[in-house]
Structures are given as C-alpha cells and as structure tokens.
Design a protein around this motif. Sequence first.
Motif, PDB file in Angstrom:
ATOM      1  N   LYS A  27       0.783  10.231  -7.778  1.00  0.00           N
ATOM      2  CA  LYS A  27      -0.125   9.901  -8.479  1.00  0.00           C
ATOM      3  C   LYS A  27      -0.306   8.001  -7.589  1.00  0.00           C
ATOM      4  N   GLU A  28       1.339   7.121  -7.794  1.00  0.00           N
ATOM      5  CA  GLU A  28       1.368   6.599  -7.722  1.00  0.00           C
ATOM      6  C   GLU A  28       1.321   5.988  -6.234  1.00  0.00           C
TER       7      GLU A  28
ATOM      8  N   ARG B 154      -2.122   5.831  -4.987  1.00  0.00           N
ATOM      9  CA  ARG B 154      -3.031   4.724  -5.395  1.00  0.00           C
ATOM     10  C   ARG B 154      -1.810   3.879  -3.957  1.00  0.00           C
ATOM     11  N   LEU B 155      -1.506   3.384  -4.275  1.00  0.00           N
ATOM     12  CA  LEU B 155      -0.437   2.339  -3.246  1.00  0.00           C
ATOM     13  C   LEU B 155      -1.193   2.714  -1.505  1.00  0.00           C
TER      14      LEU B 155
ATOM     15  N   GLU C 296      -4.210   0.870   0.123  1.00  0.00           N
ATOM     16  CA  GLU C 296      -3.782  -0.806   0.654  1.00  0.00           C
ATOM     17  C   GLU C 296      -3.585  -0.553   1.572  1.00  0.00           C
TER      18      GLU C 296
ATOM     19  N   LEU D  31       5.757  -1.266  -1.362  1.00  0.00           N
ATOM     20  CA  LEU D  31       5.398  -2.755  -2.340  1.00  0.00           C
ATOM     21  C   LEU D  31       5.918  -3.183  -1.528  1.00  0.00           C
TER      22      LEU D  31
ATOM     23  N   TYR E 284       3.938  -4.839   1.361  1.00  0.00           N
ATOM     24  CA  TYR E 284       2.500  -5.451   1.132  1.00  0.00           C
ATOM     25  C   TYR E 284       2.786  -7.251   0.462  1.00  0.00           C
ATOM     26  N   SER E 285       3.997  -7.387  -0.506  1.00  0.00           N
ATOM     27  CA  SER E 285       4.225  -8.317  -1.271  1.00  0.00           C
ATOM     28  C   SER E 285       4.803  -9.300  -0.070  1.00  0.00           C
TER      29      SER E 285
ATOM     30  N   LYS F 163       3.526  -9.241   3.334  1.00  0.00           N
ATOM     31  CA  LYS F 163       2.413  -9.496   4.463  1.00  0.00           C
ATOM     32  C   LYS F 163       2.101 -10.226   3.341  1.00  0.00           C
ATOM     33  N   LYS F 164       1.739 -10.409   2.378  1.00  0.00           N
ATOM     34  CA  LYS F 164       0.757 -11.482   1.182  1.00  0.00           C
ATOM     35  C   LYS F 164       1.856 -12.709   1.395  1.00  0.00           C
ATOM     36  N   TYR F 165       2.519 -12.527   1.343  1.00  0.00           N
ATOM     37  CA  TYR F 165       3.554 -13.823   0.920  1.00  0.00           C
ATOM     38  C   TYR F 165       3.434 -14.752   2.854  1.00  0.00           C
TER      39      TYR F 165
ATOM     40  N   HIS G 179       1.201 -14.863   5.088  1.00  0.00           N
ATOM     41  CA  HIS G 179       0.211 -15.364   5.565  1.00  0.00           C
ATOM     42  C   HIS G 179      -0.153 -16.587   4.443  1.00  0.00           C
ATOM     43  N   LEU G 180       0.231 -15.918   2.706  1.00  0.00           N
ATOM     44  CA  LEU G 180       0.083 -17.705   1.757  1.00  0.00           C
ATOM     45  C   LEU G 180       0.640 -18.582   2.428  1.00  0.00           C
TER      46      LEU G 180
END
Lengths: 90, 277
Positions: A14-15, A18-19, A22, A65, A68-69, A71-73, A75-76
């Motif tokens: 399930k985890e 859900r992941l 994204e 995880l 994702y982390s 990629k976001k970092y 970008h920011l």
Amino acid sequence: MSSSPRLRALSLYKELHRLGREYPDPSYDFHGRIRRLFQKNKDLTDPEQIEQALRLGEYIKNETLALYSLKKYRHLRQKYPLSSDSPSHS
Amino acid sequence: MRATAARLINILVPVKRCVDYAVKIRVNPQQTGIDTNVKHSMNPFDEIAVEEAVRLRERLKDAVKSIKVVTIGPPKSSETLRTALAMGADSAIHIEIPESAPAPEPLGVARALKAVVERQQGGVDLIIMGKQAIDDDMGQTGQMLAALLGSSQATFASKLDLDVEKKVAMVRTEIDGGAEELVCKLPAVVTTDLRCGHDVFSDSFTEPRYASLPNIMKAKKKPIEKLTPADIGVDLTPVLETLKVTEPPKRVGGGKVENVDELVAKLKEAGFTAVSA
C-alpha cells in the motif's frame, strides 16, 4: 505494528503504491513493476526468503523517497539560490 | 516526582496549499491567472516549518505543550493539514473559504492569523512559517504578522533553537553575504529558509520527514477545527486587483555565424558601432 509477514507485505505494498503516484517519469510503469515484483514472491514459504523480499521492498521504498526528496531539493536550490551561491563581487 | 516544566511553549505553524513545485505553470485563457486545475501540495518552505516545530519538540520534549497548524483555503486544504498532522502536529485549524473565492493576500492572511493567535487559550509563544509561498513568492505574511502582533521576528531562518527558561528564541538568519544570529524574545514569528543546520562548509538542510501511510491514518483522529473568515472577524477580500497575467516573451532563437566578418556585419545590423579608438 504487527509482525505477520502477510500484513507487513500488504502495508508495504500500500505504501509503495501510494508513493508511485508521484513518480516523476510517466513512462516508467512504477505500479506495474511493484505489482509484478510482489506477485512473483507471493508463494514464498521460507521465512528467510520472505524476510529478504520484504527488505528489498523497504529498500525500494527508501530509494524512491530519496529520489523524490533530492529532486525537490535540487529544484528549490536552483529556484531559490542562497546568497552564498552567487559569486561575490569585490 | 517529576516537576512539570515551569514554562510551556505553544507553537503555531501556518501552512499553505500551493501549486506543486513540479507542475509546469500555464496562464489561463482569460489571462487573469494561472491554471489551478493541477496538482497541489504543501508549500515546501512550510514543510520545513512543520519539520522544525516537530524537531523542537523532539529536543525540548515536554516543554513544547502543543503544535498547532493552521491554513486558510478551500475545502481541499484540509489534505494539507492532514499531512502536517501526520508529520507530528497535534491539532489543526482550517479557515475555510469557498473554492471560487480569490486567493487571500498576505495582509489578509496576516490579519486572519493574528485573530487565530488571539483566540488561542494559553496563548501562542512561537509562530514558525515558510519564508514565502512558491506560487506567489510574496514573502510578506510572516513580517506583516509580526508587525500586527507587535512581536519579534526572525526571517529567513536557517537555524532555530529555544531557551524555554529565558523565553527566547535563538535564530540564525540568512542575510546577504552571510548569516546573522538573533536572540528574539517570545512570542516571536520565525520564517524558515531552505537551509537549516547550515554552516559555510556543509550544505545540510532540514529535510521534512515523510508522512508515512500509518501516520496519515493516525492523523485522521487528530482534531481539525473549522472556521470561516466571518467567525474570526476578518475580511479576506483582496485589496489588489490583478489586471493581466501573461507568460514571459518567448525566447527568440539564436543564430550561428560562419566567421568573424559575418559576426561584425550582424552586430552592425543590430546597431552596435565600433568604440572610437
């Protein structure tokens, strides 16, 4: 947290599912791969093998995880550069 | 017998539901704004704020009495609150506005947050929020809130610590060309920057914890108080009128030249003249 392998596998699935919603690359069939990976191991009986399979699942979860982390970092950091990022003008 | 902490800290973390960082922004056909029928998520700077609050509690333990999150937004904003609750907040407040309502402005948000603070039994000692929202990049709400409350403020924080006994916050803030260390009397407003726990040579940042599925399920039991702007006596009607929103002009393609003479000719065409000797 229950220790039954079946429940652990279910909650892991399930985890991961859900992941997978994204995942940045739409052409990468995350859900399909996860389903096949779990299905491949559905008839395992040896506790050691089950444990190994669950550990692999946990590993995939952590890797995703981290992806994702990062990629976001990245970008920011690019969009919001810190003052120490720009070369100093003296 | 364990003595109860003489001073207990109540933390408030305002969060915003924004267009997700990975979405390719498009201007709507009416040129009044952007297409908002896209993925939304918690403002990344607010994620860092929630994480900082939860880490403060991990360090200070019982001294942190409560971590409350608050948001102003349409019904779907409650998902953002659930994420914050799953990360470790205790309870939430949702100031609900209709889906069709225009986005609130920083001053309106600051006024609403002030009203929320004043409603809290036991007061609010520390407000931690993101430095700016990634959809509008205003970066004003924290500062306005501190001014309205008459409280101390530390903006662009990269490191946050509390001395509960002395009732102060020790904050390292990012400034041009370096960092500034501030000691703020509580109550204080702190706005979080990207980097927390930063020093010149390392490049760590506060990584917001992942809200796992079991934690999201547990968070469903945490209370969310629903309010309207009227309940708190605040008018969120925008003061500013957006006249037009357009995309930046498309980049014109560059051209290649074969040799220096051609380059000089093209420069002359463009109006550049030689510098007089």
